[in-house]
Design a protein around this motif. Structure first.
Motif, PDB file in Angstrom:
ATOM      1  N   ARG A 182       0.827  -1.216   0.000  1.00 27.91           N
ATOM      2  CA  ARG A 182       0.000   0.000   0.000  1.00 27.91           C
ATOM      3  C   ARG A 182       0.859   1.262   0.000  1.00 27.91           C
ATOM      4  NH1 ARG A 182      -5.120  -1.755   0.620  1.00 27.91           N
ATOM      5  NH2 ARG A 182      -5.416  -3.688   1.802  1.00 27.91           N
ATOM      6  N   TYR A 183       0.480   2.194  -0.843  1.00 23.40           N
ATOM      7  CA  TYR A 183       1.157   3.492  -0.965  1.00 23.40           C
ATOM      8  C   TYR A 183       2.622   3.342  -1.369  1.00 23.40           C
ATOM      9  CZ  TYR A 183      -2.985   4.928   1.636  1.00 23.40           C
ATOM     10  OH  TYR A 183      -4.280   5.129   2.054  1.00 23.40           O
ATOM     11  N   GLY A 184       2.995   2.154  -1.871  1.00 19.16           N
ATOM     12  CA  GLY A 184       4.360   1.934  -2.302  1.00 19.16           C
ATOM     13  C   GLY A 184       5.366   1.854  -1.180  1.00 19.16           C
ATOM     14  N   LYS A 185       4.901   1.649   0.057  1.00 13.88           N
ATOM     15  CA  LYS A 185       5.799   1.593   1.209  1.00 13.88           C
ATOM     16  C   LYS A 185       6.486   0.229   1.288  1.00 13.88           C
ATOM     17  CE  LYS A 185       3.331   4.948   4.089  1.00 13.88           C
ATOM     18  NZ  LYS A 185       2.640   5.181   5.385  1.00 13.88           N
ATOM     19  N   GLY A 186       7.782   0.238   1.573  1.00 13.10           N
ATOM     20  CA  GLY A 186       8.511  -1.013   1.734  1.00 13.10           C
ATOM     21  C   GLY A 186       8.615  -1.772   0.427  1.00 13.10           C
ATOM     22  N   ASN A 187       8.941  -3.043   0.529  1.00 15.56           N
ATOM     23  CA  ASN A 187       9.040  -3.891  -0.654  1.00 15.56           C
ATOM     24  C   ASN A 187       7.657  -4.325  -1.117  1.00 15.56           C
ATOM     25  OD1 ASN A 187      11.884  -3.835  -0.526  1.00 15.56           O
ATOM     26  ND2 ASN A 187      11.876  -5.518   0.958  1.00 15.56           N
ATOM     27  N   ALA A 188       7.547  -4.624  -2.402  1.00 15.48           N
ATOM     28  CA  ALA A 188       6.265  -5.073  -2.961  1.00 15.48           C
ATOM     29  C   ALA A 188       6.083  -6.560  -2.643  1.00 15.48           C
ATOM     30  CB  ALA A 188       6.227  -4.827  -4.461  1.00 15.48           C
ATOM     31  N   ASP A 189       5.802  -6.840  -1.377  1.00 11.49           N
ATOM     32  CA  ASP A 189       5.779  -8.224  -0.907  1.00 11.49           C
ATOM     33  C   ASP A 189       4.400  -8.879  -1.009  1.00 11.49           C
ATOM     34  OD1 ASP A 189       8.491  -8.298  -0.197  1.00 11.49           O
ATOM     35  OD2 ASP A 189       8.067  -7.274   1.679  1.00 11.49           O
ATOM     36  N   TYR A 190       3.350  -8.091  -1.211  1.00 15.92           N
ATOM     37  CA  TYR A 190       2.005  -8.651  -1.259  1.00 15.92           C
ATOM     38  C   TYR A 190       1.561  -8.853  -2.705  1.00 15.92           C
ATOM     39  CZ  TYR A 190       1.416  -7.788   3.726  1.00 15.92           C
ATOM     40  OH  TYR A 190       1.547  -7.810   5.092  1.00 15.92           O
ATOM     41  N   LEU A 266      -3.503   1.469  -3.387  1.00 14.80           N
ATOM     42  CA  LEU A 266      -3.088   0.507  -4.421  1.00 14.80           C
ATOM     43  C   LEU A 266      -3.577   0.952  -5.795  1.00 14.80           C
ATOM     44  CD1 LEU A 266      -3.934  -2.782  -2.512  1.00 14.80           C
ATOM     45  CD2 LEU A 266      -1.635  -1.962  -3.047  1.00 14.80           C
ATOM     46  N   THR A 267      -2.763   0.770  -6.795  1.00 14.20           N
ATOM     47  CA  THR A 267      -3.122   1.075  -8.176  1.00 14.20           C
ATOM     48  C   THR A 267      -2.901  -0.165  -9.029  1.00 14.20           C
ATOM     49  OG1 THR A 267      -2.480   3.399  -7.934  1.00 14.20           O
ATOM     50  CG2 THR A 267      -2.661   2.533 -10.176  1.00 14.20           C
ATOM     51  N   PRO A 269      -1.833  -1.927 -12.070  1.00 15.51           N
ATOM     52  CA  PRO A 269      -1.009  -1.541 -13.225  1.00 15.51           C
ATOM     53  C   PRO A 269      -1.656  -1.887 -14.567  1.00 15.51           C
ATOM     54  CG  PRO A 269      -0.110  -3.500 -12.155  1.00 15.51           C
ATOM     55  CD  PRO A 269      -1.198  -2.981 -11.260  1.00 15.51           C
ATOM     56  N   HIS A 270      -2.644  -2.762 -14.542  1.00 17.99           N
ATOM     57  CA  HIS A 270      -3.326  -3.139 -15.787  1.00 17.99           C
ATOM     58  C   HIS A 270      -4.302  -2.062 -16.244  1.00 17.99           C
ATOM     59  CE1 HIS A 270      -2.402  -7.088 -13.734  1.00 17.99           C
ATOM     60  NE2 HIS A 270      -1.739  -7.214 -14.870  1.00 17.99           N
ATOM     61  N   THR A 271      -4.835  -1.290 -15.289  1.00 17.68           N
ATOM     62  CA  THR A 271      -5.827  -0.265 -15.624  1.00 17.68           C
ATOM     63  C   THR A 271      -5.340   1.142 -15.297  1.00 17.68           C
ATOM     64  OG1 THR A 271      -6.893  -0.370 -13.443  1.00 17.68           O
ATOM     65  CG2 THR A 271      -7.682  -1.904 -15.136  1.00 17.68           C
ATOM     66  N   GLY A 272      -4.341   1.241 -14.431  1.00 18.69           N
ATOM     67  CA  GLY A 272      -3.877   2.547 -13.989  1.00 18.69           C
ATOM     68  C   GLY A 272      -4.794   3.200 -12.976  1.00 18.69           C
ATOM     69  N   LYS A 273      -5.767   2.455 -12.467  1.00 21.53           N
ATOM     70  CA  LYS A 273      -6.743   2.989 -11.527  1.00 21.53           C
ATOM     71  C   LYS A 273      -6.767   2.181 -10.230  1.00 21.53           C
ATOM     72  CE  LYS A 273      -9.833   4.524 -15.250  1.00 21.53           C
ATOM     73  NZ  LYS A 273     -11.215   4.405 -15.816  1.00 21.53           N
ATOM     74  N   ARG A 274      -7.369   2.787  -9.216  1.00 20.29           N
ATOM     75  CA  ARG A 274      -7.565   2.055  -7.969  1.00 20.29           C
ATOM     76  C   ARG A 274      -8.704   1.055  -8.152  1.00 20.29           C
ATOM     77  NH1 ARG A 274      -9.114   5.013  -2.335  1.00 20.29           N
ATOM     78  NH2 ARG A 274     -11.248   4.787  -3.111  1.00 20.29           N
ATOM     79  N   PRO A 275      -8.513  -0.207  -7.777  1.00 19.75           N
ATOM     80  CA  PRO A 275      -9.578  -1.211  -7.920  1.00 19.75           C
ATOM     81  C   PRO A 275     -10.761  -0.908  -6.993  1.00 19.75           C
ATOM     82  CG  PRO A 275      -7.419  -2.230  -7.585  1.00 19.75           C
ATOM     83  CD  PRO A 275      -7.271  -0.781  -7.250  1.00 19.75           C
ATOM     84  N   TYR A 276     -11.877  -1.548  -7.268  1.00 28.73           N
ATOM     85  CA  TYR A 276     -13.046  -1.408  -6.405  1.00 28.73           C
ATOM     86  C   TYR A 276     -12.822  -2.139  -5.085  1.00 28.73           C
ATOM     87  CZ  TYR A 276     -17.994  -1.234  -5.096  1.00 28.73           C
ATOM     88  OH  TYR A 276     -19.176  -1.002  -4.443  1.00 28.73           O
TER      89      TYR A 276
END
Length: 449
Positions: A182-190, A266-267, A269-276
Motif C-alpha cells: 500500500r502506498y508503495g511503502k517497503g518492498n512489494a511483498d504482497y 493501491l493502483t 497496473p493493468h488499468t492505472g486505476k484504484r480497484p473497487y
C-alpha cells in the motif's frame, strides 16, 4: 541448577516453550509435557513445538506499533520466539512473517537439546496441585485437561477463532494479479487480486450465501443458534481480530471493502486505476511457493471455499494447499483467578500462560510465557516476583488480565490503547506512538536490571 526445585510445564506451544526455556536458562529443572505427536488437537497438524496454527505473520515489526513494541520487549527479555523468527523470516513488507516449519523446527531443536529440559510426550489429564506448574495448553486444550482446569478455576469461557486458506504461487493467474504494498511503502511483498464492482458483487453474493461447516458437539455450547443457511450471526462470540470473512461480509455489502479488501493505497497496473476491492496474498514460506489469503479466516465448507474463492480474479485455478478452518478456543476468567505475575491467587505455585489466560495473539502468548517463567524462577529462589511497569506492553497486558474490576472479561491483544498516555501531547500519531514505545522500553530495561 536450583537444588530440588523442579517445574512442570504443560504444553509446548509458544507460551510453553518460552516458559520452559526461560526457566531452563535460569537453572531450573523443567519437565515439559506435550501430547503431540501422539495426539493432535483439531487444528494442529505439525509435529514440532510452537506450531503457528493460523497466520504465519507475527504482525508489524516497527517500534511505533503495538506489536513491534512488544516484540522489542521480548528481545530484551531473551525470547526464543524472536530468535527463531529472526532465523526464519520471510518477506512480508513491514510485518514479521516466518517460514512456519522452519520456525517450529528451530525452537523444537533448541528445547530438545537443552540439558535442563526433559520433554515428555504424554497427554496430561489432571493438574498436579502439589507441584510447581505452568499451564500453557493454549486455546485448544484437550477435553480431559479442560475438565481438570474447570475444577480448579470454575467455568471457562469460549469463543471461536479461524484460519485462512493457503494457495500455491504457481497456480495464480499472473496476468491478473500484481505485486505491491500500500502506498508503495517497503518492498512489494504482497500479491494483489483486483476486483471491479461487478466481480466484487458476484463474489460477495456467493460468499454470504455459501454453506458453513456444522459445529462439533463440543463447540455448540458456546453458540445460541444458527441461521437457516448455516451462516454465523453477530450475536455469536467470535473474536473480532480473527473473524471469519463470511461473518464480516454478513454485516453489510461494503464491510469487506473497509476491512481486508480495502483498495486504498493501491493502483492496478493493468488499468492505472484504484480497484473497487482488492484481495491480498502474503508469502507463507521463505521460498515464496505458498501464499496466505490475508483476512480470509473462514468456516466455509472446503468445497464452498474452492467454489467461492475461485471467483476472485487471479484465483480461478488456484491450488489450495490448506483450506480455512474454524475451531474452539478456551480461556479462563483471569481477572478473578490470576495475579499480574500470571500465577493463581489461591494456588501460588500454579501459573498460567498463553492464550488460555486471555492474552490474544502469537506474540502476546509467547511474551506471557516469558513472564510466567521468570516469575516462577524467582518464586523458586525465594525472591520477589517481577512486577512490570504499566508503560511497557507486556506490563499493560499482565495488568489487564489480572484486573479484578473487569466485569465482562474478553481476550486482549497488544494495542496502544492499554498504555498510559504521555505527559506531553504530541499531535503526530506516529511520533506519539514512537515516544510511548521508547518510554516503555526504557522503563522495562530499568525494571529487569
Amino acid at each position: 541448577m536450583i537444588k530440588d526445585k523442579k517445574v512442570t510445564v504443560i504444553g509446548a506451544g509458544l507460551a510453553g516453550v518460552e516458559a520452559a526455556y526461560t526457566l531452563a536458562e535460569g537453572g531450573a529443572a523443567v519437565r515439559l509435557y506435550e501430547m503431540k505427536p501422539k495426539k493432535f488437537s483439531p487444528a494442529h497438524k505439525y509435529k514440532g513445538f510452537a506450531e503457528l496454527v493460523c497466520s504465519n505473520s507475527l504482525k508489524a515489526d516497527r517500534i511505533e506499533s503495538a506489536a513491534g513494541m512488544l516484540k522489542e520487549e521480548m528481545r530484551i527479555l531473551g525470547s526464543i520466539t524472536m530468535e527463531s523468527a529472526k532465523e526464519n523470516r520471510v518477506s512480508a513488507g513491514g510485518a514479521l512473517a516466518v517460514d512456519r516449519e522452519g520456525f517450529s523446527d528451530f525452537i523444537t531443536d533448541r528445547i530438545n537439546s537443552h540439558p535442563n529440559i526433559e520433554v515428555i510426550t504424554e497427554e496430561v489429564y489432571e493438574i498436579p496441585l502439589d507441584k510447581n506448574v505452568i499451564i500453557a495448553t493454549g486455546p485448544l486444550t484437550s477435553d480431559s485437561l479442560a475438565e481438570s482446569i474447570k475444577k480448579l478455576c470454575g467455568d471457562c469461557l469460549y469463543f471461536h477463532d479461524a484460519a485462512a486458506p493457503i494457495v500455491t504461487y504457481e497456480s495464480l493467474d499472473k496476468d491478473k494479479v500484481f505485486f505491491a504494498s500500500r502506498y508503495g511503502k517497503g518492498n512489494a511483498d504482497y500479491i494483489n487480486c483486483p476486483m471491479n464492482r461487478d466481480e466484487y458483487m458476484t463474489f460477495y453474493n456467493e460468499l454470504i450465501n455459501a454453506e458453513t461447516v456444522e459445529l462439533k458437539d463440543f463447540e455448540e455450547e458456546s453458540f445460541s443458534g444458527m441461521e437457516t443457511k448455516g451462516q454465523l450471526k453477530d450475536r455469536f462470540k467470535v473474536y473480532e481480530g480473527c473473524m471469519p470473512v463470511e461473518v464480516l461480509a454478513g454485516r453489510g455489502e461494503d464491510t469487506m471493502r473497509f476491512g481486508p479488501l480495502k483498495p486504498v493505497g493501491l493502483t492496478d497496473p493493468h488499468t492505472g486505476k484504484r480497484p473497487y476491492a482488492v484481495v491480498q496474498l502474503r508469502a507463507e514460506n521463505r521460498g515464496g511457493t505458498l501464499y496466505n489469503m490475508v483476512g480470509f479466516q473462514t468456516n466455509l465448507k472446503f468445497g464452498e471455499q474452492k467454489r467461492v474463492f475461485s471467483l476472485i480474479p487471479g484465483l480461478e485455478n488456484a491450488e489450495f494447499m490448506r483450506y480455512g478452518v474454524m475451531h474452539r478456543n478456551t480461556f479462563i476468567n483471569s481477572p478473578k483467578l490470576l495475579t499480574e505475575h500470571f500465577n493463581m491467587r489461591e494456588y501460588g505455585n500454579i501459573f498460567f500462560a498463553g492464550q488460555i489466560t486471555g492474552v490474544e495473539g502469537y506474540i502476546e502468548s509467547a511474551a506471557s510465557g516469558i513472564l510466567a517463567g521468570k516469575n516462577m524462577l524467582r518464586r523458586l529462589e525465594g525472591r520477589d516476583m517481577i512486577t512490570l511497569p504499566r508503560e511497557c506492553m507486556l506490563g499493560a497486558l499482565s495488568k489487564y488480565i489480572s484486573d479484578e474490576t473487569v466485569a465482562d472479561f474478553q481476550p486482549m491483544g497488544a494495542n496502544m490503547g492499554i498504555l498510559p498516555p504521555l505527559e506531553e501531547r504530541i499531535k503526530d500519531k506516529k511520533e506519539r506512538y514512537r515516544q510511548i514505545a521508547l518510554r516503555g522500553l526504557e522503563k522495562l530495561r530499568r525494571t529487569i536490571e
